[in-house]
Write a protein that holds these residues in place. Structure first.
Motif, PDB file in Angstrom:
ATOM      1  N   GLU A 386       0.840  -1.194   0.000  1.00 28.23           N
ATOM      2  CA  GLU A 386       0.000   0.000   0.000  1.00 28.23           C
ATOM      3  C   GLU A 386       0.876   1.246   0.000  1.00 28.23           C
ATOM      4  OE1 GLU A 386      -3.127  -0.533  -0.223  1.00 28.23           O
ATOM      5  OE2 GLU A 386      -3.343  -2.600   0.481  1.00 28.23           O
ATOM      6  N   VAL A 387       0.273   2.391  -0.325  1.00 26.68           N
ATOM      7  CA  VAL A 387       0.999   3.660  -0.275  1.00 26.68           C
ATOM      8  C   VAL A 387       1.513   3.921   1.135  1.00 26.68           C
ATOM      9  CG1 VAL A 387       0.799   6.157  -0.557  1.00 26.68           C
ATOM     10  CG2 VAL A 387      -0.324   4.647  -2.180  1.00 26.68           C
ATOM     11  N   GLY A 388       0.703   3.537   2.131  1.00 26.81           N
ATOM     12  CA  GLY A 388       1.124   3.736   3.517  1.00 26.81           C
ATOM     13  C   GLY A 388       2.409   2.995   3.845  1.00 26.81           C
ATOM     14  N   ASP A 389       2.583   1.790   3.256  1.00 32.67           N
ATOM     15  CA  ASP A 389       3.816   1.027   3.479  1.00 32.67           C
ATOM     16  C   ASP A 389       5.014   1.778   2.913  1.00 32.67           C
ATOM     17  OD1 ASP A 389       2.249  -0.942   4.571  1.00 32.67           O
ATOM     18  OD2 ASP A 389       2.121  -2.101   2.711  1.00 32.67           O
ATOM     19  N   LEU A 390       4.817   2.376   1.748  1.00 30.66           N
ATOM     20  CA  LEU A 390       5.900   3.132   1.111  1.00 30.66           C
ATOM     21  C   LEU A 390       6.259   4.365   1.941  1.00 30.66           C
ATOM     22  CD1 LEU A 390       6.285   3.731  -2.640  1.00 30.66           C
ATOM     23  CD2 LEU A 390       6.424   5.701  -1.150  1.00 30.66           C
ATOM     24  N   VAL A 391       5.246   5.044   2.464  1.00 35.25           N
ATOM     25  CA  VAL A 391       5.488   6.225   3.311  1.00 35.25           C
ATOM     26  C   VAL A 391       6.243   5.815   4.573  1.00 35.25           C
ATOM     27  CG1 VAL A 391       4.399   8.026   4.692  1.00 35.25           C
ATOM     28  CG2 VAL A 391       3.488   7.482   2.423  1.00 35.25           C
ATOM     29  N   ASP A 392       5.860   4.690   5.177  1.00 38.08           N
ATOM     30  CA  ASP A 392       6.553   4.209   6.373  1.00 38.08           C
ATOM     31  C   ASP A 392       8.016   3.904   6.077  1.00 38.08           C
ATOM     32  OD1 ASP A 392       4.241   4.415   7.817  1.00 38.08           O
ATOM     33  OD2 ASP A 392       3.708   2.287   7.663  1.00 38.08           O
ATOM     34  N   PHE A 394       9.984   5.245   3.677  1.00 35.39           N
ATOM     35  CA  PHE A 394      10.761   6.481   3.514  1.00 35.39           C
ATOM     36  C   PHE A 394      10.880   7.240   4.838  1.00 35.39           C
ATOM     37  CE2 PHE A 394       9.801   6.139  -1.129  1.00 35.39           C
ATOM     38  CZ  PHE A 394      11.122   6.114  -1.543  1.00 35.39           C
ATOM     39  N   SER A 395       9.843   7.200   5.652  1.00 35.00           N
ATOM     40  CA  SER A 395       9.909   7.873   6.953  1.00 35.00           C
ATOM     41  C   SER A 395      11.004   7.258   7.819  1.00 35.00           C
ATOM     42  CB  SER A 395       8.562   7.763   7.670  1.00 35.00           C
ATOM     43  OG  SER A 395       7.552   8.444   6.953  1.00 35.00           O
ATOM     44  N   ARG A 396      11.139   5.937   7.730  1.00 34.39           N
ATOM     45  CA  ARG A 396      12.186   5.267   8.502  1.00 34.39           C
ATOM     46  C   ARG A 396      13.579   5.688   8.021  1.00 34.39           C
ATOM     47  NH1 ARG A 396      15.203   0.906   7.720  1.00 34.39           N
ATOM     48  NH2 ARG A 396      14.078   0.312   5.821  1.00 34.39           N
ATOM     49  N   LEU A 397      13.752   5.786   6.703  1.00 32.27           N
ATOM     50  CA  LEU A 397      15.047   6.207   6.156  1.00 32.27           C
ATOM     51  C   LEU A 397      15.352   7.660   6.529  1.00 32.27           C
ATOM     52  CD1 LEU A 397      14.940   4.585   2.591  1.00 32.27           C
ATOM     53  CD2 LEU A 397      16.043   3.727   4.651  1.00 32.27           C
ATOM     54  N   ILE A 398      14.320   8.516   6.487  1.00 32.36           N
ATOM     55  CA  ILE A 398      14.506   9.919   6.884  1.00 32.36           C
ATOM     56  C   ILE A 398      14.946   9.993   8.343  1.00 32.36           C
ATOM     57  CG2 ILE A 398      13.270  12.084   7.325  1.00 32.36           C
ATOM     58  CD1 ILE A 398      11.472  11.370   4.917  1.00 32.36           C
ATOM     59  N   SER A 399      14.294   9.196   9.183  1.00 34.92           N
ATOM     60  CA  SER A 399      14.632   9.192  10.607  1.00 34.92           C
ATOM     61  C   SER A 399      16.071   8.762  10.828  1.00 34.92           C
ATOM     62  CB  SER A 399      13.674   8.250  11.349  1.00 34.92           C
ATOM     63  OG  SER A 399      13.989   8.203  12.723  1.00 34.92           O
ATOM     64  N   ILE A 400      16.519   7.742  10.082  1.00 34.71           N
ATOM     65  CA  ILE A 400      17.904   7.270  10.210  1.00 34.71           C
ATOM     66  C   ILE A 400      18.883   8.369   9.848  1.00 34.71           C
ATOM     67  CG2 ILE A 400      19.619   5.702   9.225  1.00 34.71           C
ATOM     68  CD1 ILE A 400      17.375   3.634   8.941  1.00 34.71           C
ATOM     69  N   ILE A 401      18.627   9.042   8.717  1.00 34.20           N
ATOM     70  CA  ILE A 401      19.533  10.107   8.263  1.00 34.20           C
ATOM     71  C   ILE A 401      19.574  11.248   9.272  1.00 34.20           C
ATOM     72  CG2 ILE A 401      19.776  11.947   6.543  1.00 34.20           C
ATOM     73  CD1 ILE A 401      19.016   9.975   4.405  1.00 34.20           C
ATOM     74  N   CYS A 402      18.418  11.690   9.707  1.00 35.18           N
ATOM     75  CA  CYS A 402      18.370  12.842  10.619  1.00 35.18           C
ATOM     76  C   CYS A 402      19.024  12.516  11.973  1.00 35.18           C
ATOM     77  CB  CYS A 402      16.921  13.300  10.814  1.00 35.18           C
ATOM     78  SG  CYS A 402      16.196  14.047   9.324  1.00 35.18           S
ATOM     79  N   LYS A 403      18.800  11.316  12.467  1.00 33.45           N
ATOM     80  CA  LYS A 403      19.435  10.943  13.738  1.00 33.45           C
ATOM     81  C   LYS A 403      20.943  10.853  13.593  1.00 33.45           C
ATOM     82  CE  LYS A 403      15.508   8.470  15.779  1.00 33.45           C
ATOM     83  NZ  LYS A 403      14.956   7.141  16.192  1.00 33.45           N
ATOM     84  N   GLU A 404      21.389  10.275  12.481  1.00 31.76           N
ATOM     85  CA  GLU A 404      22.829  10.165  12.246  1.00 31.76           C
ATOM     86  C   GLU A 404      23.471  11.541  12.097  1.00 31.76           C
ATOM     87  OE1 GLU A 404      25.091   7.623  11.964  1.00 31.76           O
ATOM     88  OE2 GLU A 404      23.590   6.286  12.800  1.00 31.76           O
ATOM     89  N   MET A 405      22.774  12.431  11.385  1.00 28.56           N
ATOM     90  CA  MET A 405      23.326  13.777  11.188  1.00 28.56           C
ATOM     91  C   MET A 405      23.355  14.553  12.504  1.00 28.56           C
ATOM     92  SD  MET A 405      21.845  14.904   7.470  1.00 28.56           S
ATOM     93  CE  MET A 405      22.718  16.457   7.518  1.00 28.56           C
ATOM     94  N   ASP A 406      22.317  14.369  13.321  1.00 31.51           N
ATOM     95  CA  ASP A 406      22.306  15.025  14.630  1.00 31.51           C
ATOM     96  C   ASP A 406      23.471  14.530  15.483  1.00 31.51           C
ATOM     97  OD1 ASP A 406      21.022  16.677  16.720  1.00 31.51           O
ATOM     98  OD2 ASP A 406      20.666  14.746  17.692  1.00 31.51           O
ATOM     99  N   LEU A 407      23.706  13.215  15.428  1.00 36.43           N
ATOM    100  CA  LEU A 407      24.820  12.640  16.183  1.00 36.43           C
ATOM    101  C   LEU A 407      26.150  13.145  15.645  1.00 36.43           C
ATOM    102  CD1 LEU A 407      25.828  10.665  18.330  1.00 36.43           C
ATOM    103  CD2 LEU A 407      25.718   8.843  16.611  1.00 36.43           C
ATOM    104  N   LYS A 408      26.277  13.178  14.312  1.00 36.82           N
ATOM    105  CA  LYS A 408      27.530  13.643  13.710  1.00 36.82           C
ATOM    106  C   LYS A 408      27.768  15.119  14.017  1.00 36.82           C
ATOM    107  CE  LYS A 408      27.845  10.306   9.947  1.00 36.82           C
ATOM    108  NZ  LYS A 408      29.176   9.808  10.318  1.00 36.82           N
ATOM    109  N   ASN A 409      26.695  15.926  14.043  1.00 37.90           N
ATOM    110  CA  ASN A 409      26.866  17.345  14.383  1.00 37.90           C
ATOM    111  C   ASN A 409      27.386  17.500  15.808  1.00 37.90           C
ATOM    112  OD1 ASN A 409      25.978  18.213  11.889  1.00 37.90           O
ATOM    113  ND2 ASN A 409      23.838  18.375  12.517  1.00 37.90           N
ATOM    114  N   LYS A 410      26.852  16.670  16.696  1.00 34.90           N
ATOM    115  CA  LYS A 410      27.334  16.714  18.076  1.00 34.90           C
ATOM    116  C   LYS A 410      28.776  16.258  18.159  1.00 34.90           C
ATOM    117  CE  LYS A 410      22.786  16.001  20.206  1.00 34.90           C
ATOM    118  NZ  LYS A 410      21.930  15.062  20.972  1.00 34.90           N
ATOM    119  N   GLU A 411      29.089  15.203  17.397  1.00 37.66           N
ATOM    120  CA  GLU A 411      30.458  14.693  17.404  1.00 37.66           C
ATOM    121  C   GLU A 411      31.418  15.713  16.804  1.00 37.66           C
ATOM    122  OE1 GLU A 411      29.939  11.137  15.214  1.00 37.66           O
ATOM    123  OE2 GLU A 411      29.279   9.939  16.942  1.00 37.66           O
ATOM    124  N   THR A 412      30.983  16.391  15.724  1.00 37.69           N
ATOM    125  CA  THR A 412      31.814  17.418  15.106  1.00 37.69           C
ATOM    126  C   THR A 412      32.081  18.546  16.078  1.00 37.69           C
ATOM    127  OG1 THR A 412      30.949  16.900  12.921  1.00 37.69           O
ATOM    128  CG2 THR A 412      31.974  19.055  13.193  1.00 37.69           C
TER     129      THR A 412
END
Length: 524
Positions: A386-392, A394-412
């Protein structure tokens, strides 16, 4: 364990059955026959692991029965019942691979000893047969999987003859189309069999299980002679079977994509792609339908142009590591797609979905790679229900990127402050272990790895470079002695300072000072 007891004497037969049931009641199923002829008849509808037979019987004796079993059922174990005076007959039975013999009169302990021995061999044989069956099945599936992958993807650049051999086609003058049948759930053996039953009366058709996508069955519909004959007589009949499958109550669980008709067998992979692309309509138009590919799907995609601003905003949010902005923009993109579906034709919907999906994955991969984030975006777009599965997804991938970037910003931020600390305290006896535990409350190895990832150098190399640069500056000023310079930059051992300086600049501090002095005099 299935046992056949062959004995013409009624009471002897019943006594043997009672003895066996006394120990193995729950482990065996016993059938009885009064002679060899009757025993062979039982084999027509049954398979027996063990046959226990007397030698002397009317019509067909035990040795003749053993010979017949060895010829027709070689995996069955045979046990002979023999009297002392008939021992020479038991010896003859060896050539019929009789496993054991039991002497009359029957003794319970001897029967149990023989059966225990044979039971163990039967268990080993059954296990071996199961293992062989699994190996054969796996090997067969591996061959089918490899052949289907070659046909579908044409990775090996198969020529016309290769395709004809793999598909078992009689003539190169052929017309065909591909039907991809997708189920919501992983296909099991029962579904495979019921699927084949749908086409049991249809000719010119081949069905395949798609090992690369365990929710798919493939239908290869083909015909010879002429395009009109294929379309009117064959394709229409196959299409009827497919549509009938949906009308039989599977509408909520299945969707079908069909390619256009092709006349070159080497276009099989192209037809497969067309069928899967037409499947994409189920995202927005629903399950329980048949979607047929149209050339209109490859026309210029207007919604992609219209939505470029949304994609740019999506990328900007990801680059900033803004989870809320990225997620909101994703929802706007999906909303745009749904609204577009309501106003456009079926043909243009599928290609739009695919392009949107690919565009989102490209952006995600680009941002992830730029920030050294590991991201698995290799999931097939049509592996969602379903479309909802596709949204879930991409939302998971977005969450991974944003969390990693937040962590990297703190590490930087941590590494920048650490470099600044080194610049301000280079003359102190600095220790990464102490700094990690007392300043940043981190594991020293973890901080060391972060430092290297951010600066490209180790902590000790960075400290050394800062000290040496400061030493050069002090030597240039000509005010402090070499000993004072060493102490000032954090070296209490002057000899070690001189050795370190020379290893980097290929001259001692004194030689460097003279060189600098000569240059200064020349300028004056």
């Amino acid at each position: 364990m299935k046992i056949l007891i062959v004995e013409d004497e009624f009471y002897m037969r019943k006594a043997l059955i009672k003895i066996i049931h006394g120990k193995y009641n729950n482990d065996c199923e016993i059938t009885e026959a009064e002679n060899g002829i009757k025993a062979t008849e039982y084999f027509k509808d049954n398979y027996f692991d063990i046959v226990i037979t007397d030698i002397r019987m009317p019509q067909m004796n035990g040795l003749e029965l053993a010979e017949w079993i060895q010829k027709h059922y070689p995996h069955t174990f045979i046990i002979i019942i023999s009297g002392y005076s008939e021992f020479e007959y038991a010896q003859k039975a060896l050539k019929y691979k009789v496993k054991e013999y039991i002497l009359k009169p029957l003794e319970k302990e001897e029967i149990y000893r023989v059966l225990d021995t044979v039971f163990k061999e039967v268990d080993v044989k059954v296990l071996k047969e199961k293992q062989e069956a699994i190996l054969i099945k796996n090997a067969t599936q591996a061959i089918e999987r490899q052949e289907l992958a070659s046909i579908i993807n044409n990775r090996q650049n198969l020529n016309k003859e290769d395709f004809m051999e793999l598909l078992d086609i009689e003539s190169e003058q052929i017309f065909f189309s591909i039907m991809v049948v997708r189920y919501k759930k992983v296909i099991n053996e029962q579904v495979k069999e019921s699927f084949k039953m749908i086409f049991r009366n249809a000719n010119n058709i081949k069905t395949y299980y798609n090992y690369a996508n365990r929710n798919e069955m493939l239908v290869f519909s083909y015909g010879y002679n002429s395009l009109k004959h294929y379309v009117d007589e064959i394709y229409s009949r196959h299409l009827y079977c497919i549509k009938n499958m949906i009308s039989m109550g599977e509408a909520d669980d299945v969707v079908i994509g069909i390619s256009k008709t092709h006349d070159r067998i080497i276009d099989f992979s192209v037809a497969y792609d067309e069928a899967r692309q037409s499947l994409l309509n189920y995202f927005l138009l629903g399950w329980g339908k048949v979607y047929i590919y149209s050339d209109n799907m490859n026309s210029d995609n207007e919604p992609m142009k219209m939505s470029n601003d949304l994609f740019n905003r999506f990328k900007s949010g990801l680059m900033d590591g803004d989870l809320i902005r990225s997620t909101n923009t994703l929802n706007r993109i999906v909303e745009f797609l749904v609204n577009y579906k309501n106003n456009e034709s079926t043909e243009s919907t599928a290609i739009t979905i695919q392009l949107f999906y690919m565009k989102l994955e490209i952006i995600l991969d680009e941002v992830a790679n730029k920030n050294n984030i590991k991201l698995d975006t290799r999931k097939e777009y049509d592996s969602f229900n379903e479309v909802g599965d596709l949204v879930d997804y991409f939302s998971r991938l977005i969450s991974i990127i944003c969390k990693e970037m937040d962590l990297k910003n703190k590490e930087t931020s941590v590494i920048k402050s650490l470099v600044e600390y080194i610049k301000n305290n280079y003359y102190e006896p600095l220790s990464l272990d102490e700094i990690a535990s007392k300043m940043y409350f981190m594991n020293p190895s973890y901080l060391s790895r972060l430092f290297h990832d951010e600066t490209g150098d180790t902590f000790s190399k960075t400290l050394l470079n800062i000290r040496m640069e400061k030493a050069k500056q002090l030597l240039d000023e000509q005010e402090l002695s070499i000993t004072e310079v060493a102490v000032t930059v954090g070296y209490n051992n002057v000899a070690y300072f001189i050795k370190t300086f020379k290893s980097i600049y290929q001259q001692t501090p004194g030689q460097y000072r003279k060189t600098c002095g000569n240059k200064s005099n020349m300028r004056n």
